[in-house]
Design a protein around this motif. Structure first.
Motif, short mmCIF file in Angstrom:
data_model
loop_
_atom_site.label_atom_id
_atom_site.label_comp_id
_atom_site.label_asym_id
_atom_site.label_seq_id
_atom_site.Cartn_x
_atom_site.Cartn_y
_atom_site.Cartn_z
N ILE A 1 0.83 -1.20 0.00
CA ILE A 1 0.00 0.00 0.00
C ILE A 1 0.87 1.26 0.00
CG2 ILE A 1 -1.60 1.36 1.42
CD1 ILE A 1 -2.90 -1.33 2.20
N ASP A 2 1.93 1.26 0.79
CA ASP A 2 2.83 2.42 0.81
C ASP A 2 3.48 2.63 -0.55
OD1 ASP A 2 2.26 2.86 3.46
OD2 ASP A 2 4.06 1.84 4.22
N THR A 3 3.92 1.56 -1.17
CA THR A 3 4.57 1.65 -2.48
C THR A 3 3.59 2.15 -3.55
OG1 THR A 3 6.11 -0.14 -1.95
CG2 THR A 3 5.79 0.37 -4.28
N ARG A 4 2.41 1.58 -3.55
CA ARG A 4 1.41 1.97 -4.56
C ARG A 4 0.95 3.42 -4.33
NH1 ARG A 4 1.06 0.58 -9.08
NH2 ARG A 4 -1.19 0.34 -9.33
N THR A 5 0.90 3.86 -3.09
CA THR A 5 0.53 5.25 -2.82
C THR A 5 1.55 6.19 -3.45
OG1 THR A 5 -0.52 4.62 -0.73
CG2 THR A 5 0.02 6.95 -1.04
N ARG A 6 2.83 5.89 -3.25
CA ARG A 6 3.88 6.74 -3.85
C ARG A 6 3.81 6.72 -5.37
NH1 ARG A 6 6.87 4.39 0.44
NH2 ARG A 6 7.74 2.81 -0.97
N GLN A 7 3.54 5.55 -5.92
CA GLN A 7 3.45 5.46 -7.38
C GLN A 7 2.27 6.26 -7.92
OE1 GLN A 7 3.23 1.20 -7.80
NE2 GLN A 7 5.45 0.96 -8.03
N MET A 8 1.13 6.16 -7.26
CA MET A 8 -0.06 6.89 -7.72
C MET A 8 0.13 8.40 -7.54
SD MET A 8 -2.22 4.75 -8.98
CE MET A 8 -0.85 3.72 -9.50
N GLU A 9 0.74 8.81 -6.43
CA GLU A 9 1.00 10.24 -6.22
C GLU A 9 1.95 10.77 -7.29
OE1 GLU A 9 0.48 10.87 -1.39
OE2 GLU A 9 2.41 10.15 -2.18
N SER A 10 2.92 9.96 -7.67
CA SER A 10 3.86 10.36 -8.73
C SER A 10 3.12 10.55 -10.05
CB SER A 10 4.96 9.31 -8.87
OG SER A 10 5.83 9.63 -9.94
N LEU A 11 2.18 9.67 -10.34
CA LEU A 11 1.41 9.78 -11.59
C LEU A 11 0.53 11.03 -11.57
CD1 LEU A 11 0.40 6.05 -12.16
CD2 LEU A 11 1.90 7.43 -13.61
N VAL A 12 -0.06 11.32 -10.43
CA VAL A 12 -0.88 12.54 -10.31
C VAL A 12 -0.03 13.78 -10.56
CG1 VAL A 12 -2.22 13.96 -8.73
CG2 VAL A 12 -2.60 11.50 -8.79
N LYS A 13 1.15 13.83 -9.94
CA LYS A 13 2.05 14.98 -10.14
C LYS A 13 2.51 15.07 -11.59
CE LYS A 13 3.79 15.01 -5.38
NZ LYS A 13 4.97 14.75 -4.51
N GLN B 1 0.92 14.04 -14.23
CA GLN B 1 -0.19 14.55 -15.03
C GLN B 1 -0.31 16.06 -14.90
OE1 GLN B 1 -3.64 12.30 -13.78
NE2 GLN B 1 -3.49 10.92 -15.52
N ALA B 2 -0.23 16.54 -13.67
CA ALA B 2 -0.36 17.98 -13.43
C ALA B 2 0.77 18.74 -14.13
CB ALA B 2 -0.36 18.27 -11.93
N LEU B 3 1.99 18.22 -14.04
CA LEU B 3 3.13 18.88 -14.69
C LEU B 3 2.97 18.88 -16.20
CD1 LEU B 3 5.93 20.16 -14.55
CD2 LEU B 3 6.90 17.85 -14.53
N GLN B 4 2.53 17.76 -16.74
CA GLN B 4 2.36 17.69 -18.20
C GLN B 4 1.26 18.64 -18.66
OE1 GLN B 4 4.47 15.81 -20.24
NE2 GLN B 4 3.50 17.21 -21.70
N LYS C 1 0.57 21.51 -17.35
CA LYS C 1 1.17 22.85 -17.39
C LYS C 1 2.03 23.03 -18.63
CE LYS C 1 1.33 23.67 -12.37
NZ LYS C 1 2.23 23.92 -11.21
N ILE C 2 2.81 22.01 -18.95
CA ILE C 2 3.68 22.09 -20.13
C ILE C 2 2.83 22.23 -21.40
CG2 ILE C 2 5.32 20.80 -21.55
CD1 ILE C 2 6.38 19.56 -18.95
N ASP C 3 1.78 21.39 -21.49
CA ASP C 3 0.94 21.42 -22.69
C ASP C 3 0.26 22.77 -22.85
OD1 ASP C 3 1.61 18.86 -23.31
OD2 ASP C 3 -0.19 17.93 -22.47
N ARG C 4 -0.15 23.37 -21.74
CA ARG C 4 -0.87 24.65 -21.82
C ARG C 4 0.05 25.80 -22.22
NH1 ARG C 4 -5.99 24.45 -19.53
NH2 ARG C 4 -6.45 22.45 -18.54
N LYS C 5 1.37 25.60 -22.06
CA LYS C 5 2.32 26.64 -22.47
C LYS C 5 2.71 26.51 -23.94
CE LYS C 5 4.36 27.31 -17.88
NZ LYS C 5 5.58 27.15 -17.05
N LEU C 6 2.39 25.34 -24.53
CA LEU C 6 2.79 25.11 -25.92
C LEU C 6 1.99 25.98 -26.88
CD1 LEU C 6 3.19 21.23 -25.95
CD2 LEU C 6 4.97 22.97 -25.82
#
Length: 533
Positions: free
Chosen positions: A509-521, A523-526, A528-533
């Protein structure tokens, strides 16, 4: 209906739905391509596969939440059998290169809509309306449609069309398609989303060219032949479209409006059949070994018509037709003849429709008369046995066959998930969780299996495991934010009651939480990048 706007979403993006619609740069001639393979018009695309996949994932995440998305294991198995044989043939012919095969989703959504339609989206996602499955006469016709769709993707037509408007950011393209989907609930909201995304200006530029259509016809024809399907399915599908066109299509054939059936396309298809000799036995291929028998198609076609939700007025005639056929059953021929196929389809449809109407006595009577017809083929016999379980579960009773179930021997997805439901009804949750853990390990993106596993764990009082299984089902549907929420709930439960989970489960559960949080971040970063293109 909202499901119609899923097709509209594909139309807005690609100018395409259905038979002749539509998954880095690709070499002009793929390595290992057979001699004589023509260069692909889709070569030289500018949109990277990763960017296209991100757009597709955004759209797919919305489709997963659509109530008109259908996950029926039996129909899914049937479509997937055809789909995987076409993919294998495309690989063998060099039409599907290793990069696209690995990076794109290659997932087919079943959509609850009675119209005859199919469509493709960026990143290798496809949609098939139940109306299409319920209308085509054979697996060959269905393979003709799917092979054409696949060929638009393998030739990168979607990518080329999107790059014609290179100034449009990926998020804007996704906003346009999602706006079309939203229009199903509220036309004003949907239109505002499309206009707000500045996407209407793209529509006129995102139409498949005639050259693209001809290429998809050519490649799709070769792929379906390579998969072992009868290429006459192309001609018979064209005949259906021609007939609908002559009758002034009233809306049941959406792809007729987006892809007119030209005399040139019909002539070229007829010419290909004459040149190839149209001998599926000579061509061979994985499709020829799939046991997609005509009888199986007749039954799956009936199932699709019922799951398309025709209402009481649509179900009753199917029961009547089943009872009429049952009263005049023809002797079973070897191999089954056209009369046997019509009988099997009508009896299956009548039994399933009667169960939907809660006339279980009629359903079981028709089922009893269907079983001898289907007994000669392992696939059809299995499908009829699963229908028997469906009927019992709809009636609210534990299937009698549950007493002899051995989930470890279940092979197909339909067998695994249907038997899981039956065993849960029989209060045999430990068997279900044991088998489903093995299944999801091999099929981690099977959201329905994760949901059933969550129920099985919950029935055993294993709350933490149930919550994690629920989180995994959200992740499989690309809803990473919801997955994080569920995983954090599991962590909170462990903190409040350490005995609720062992060390291994806590670590997962701890590992999957970190993995899912990484995917959420990510997505959010991408975003922002896409909106600047």
């Amino acid at each position: 209906m909202r499901c119609r706007n899923l097709a509209l979403a594909a139309l807005v993006l690609t100018g395409s739905t259905g038979f002749a619609p539509t998954r880095a740069q690709v070499p002009a001639l793929p390595t290992g391509a057979p001699a004589g393979t023509l260069p692909s018009l889709g070569d030289g695309t500018e949109l990277a596969t990763a960017a296209e996949r991100r757009i597709g994932d955004r759209i797919a995440a919305s489709i997963y939440r659509d109530p008109d998305l259908v996950d029926d294991p039996m129909l899914s198995d049937y479509i997937d059998g055809i789909w995987q044989s076409l993919r294998a043939a495309a690989r063998a012919r060099g039409e599907l290169n290793a990069e696209l095969d690995e990076r794109f989703a290659w997932e087919v959504f079943l959509i609850r809509d009675r119209s005859v339609n199919a469509f493709a989206l960026p990143g290798g996602y496809f949609g098939v309306h139940l109306g299409l499955i319920g209308t085509v006469s054979s697996a060959d016709e269905l393979a003709a449609v799917l092979a054409h769709e696949m060929s638009h993707v393998t030739q990168r037509h979607i990518s080329r069309l999107m790059t014609q408007q290179s100034r449009q950011a990926p998020w804007m393209i996704a906003a346009m398609i999602l706006g079309a989907i939203a229009a199903g609930k509220n036309a004003n909201v949907g239109n505002a989303a499309i206009v707000g995304g500045q996407a209407l200006a793209m529509q006129s530029q995102l139409n498949f060219s005639r050259d693209m259509e001809r290429e998809a016809d050519r490649v799709g024809y070769s792929v379906m032949q390579g998969a072992g399907y009868d290429s006459r399915g192309v001609a018979s599908m064209f005949e259906k479209l021609q007939q609908a066109s002559r009758l002034n299509d009233s809306g049941g054939f959406p792809y007729l409006r987006t892809h007119p059936l030209t005399t040139e396309r019909i002539a070229e298809a007829q010419s290909r059949m004459q040149l190839s000799g149209n001998d599926p036995a000579r061509v061979g291929g994985p499709g020829s070994a799939l046991a997609h028998s005509p009888m199986l198609h007749a039954m799956m076609s009936a199932r699709a018509r019922i799951l398309a939700a025709p209402g009481v007025d649509g179900l009753r005639p199917m029961v009547v037709e089943g009872e009429r056929r049952a009263a005049a059953l023809q002797p079973l021929a070897s191999p089954p003849d056209a009369g046997n196929l019509r009988d099997a389809g009508a009896l299956y449809g009548g039994a399933f429709a009667a169960a939907q109407l809660r006339d279980f006595a009629a359903a079981r009577k028709l089922l009893a008369q269907l079983k001898p017809l289907a007994a000669g083929n392992a696939h059809t016999a299995s499908v009829v046995n699963l229908l028997s379980i469906d009927i019992d579960l709809l009636a609210g009773v534990v299937p009698a066959s549950a007493a002899t179930f051995d989930m470890a021997s279940a092979r197909s997805r339909a067998e695994v998930l249907t038997e899981a439901r039956a065993l849960l009804a029989a209060r045999r949750a430990p068997e279900v969780s044991s088998r489903l853990q093995t299944w999801v390990a091999a099929h981690p993106k099977d959201a329905t299996a994760w949901q059933l596993l969550a129920v099985a764990w919950g029935n055993q009082g294993q709350s933490v495991r149930a919550i994690r299984a629920d989180a995994e089902s959200r992740a499989a549907q690309l809803d990473y934010g919801a997955a994080v929420d569920r995983l954090k709930a599991a962590q909170a439960m462990i903190r409040s009651n350490p005995a609720s989970a062992d060390y291994v489960e806590s670590s997962i559960i701890d590992t999957r939480t970190r993995q899912m949080e990484s995917l959420v971040k990510e997505q959010a970063l991408q975003d922002k990048i896409d909106r600047k293109l």
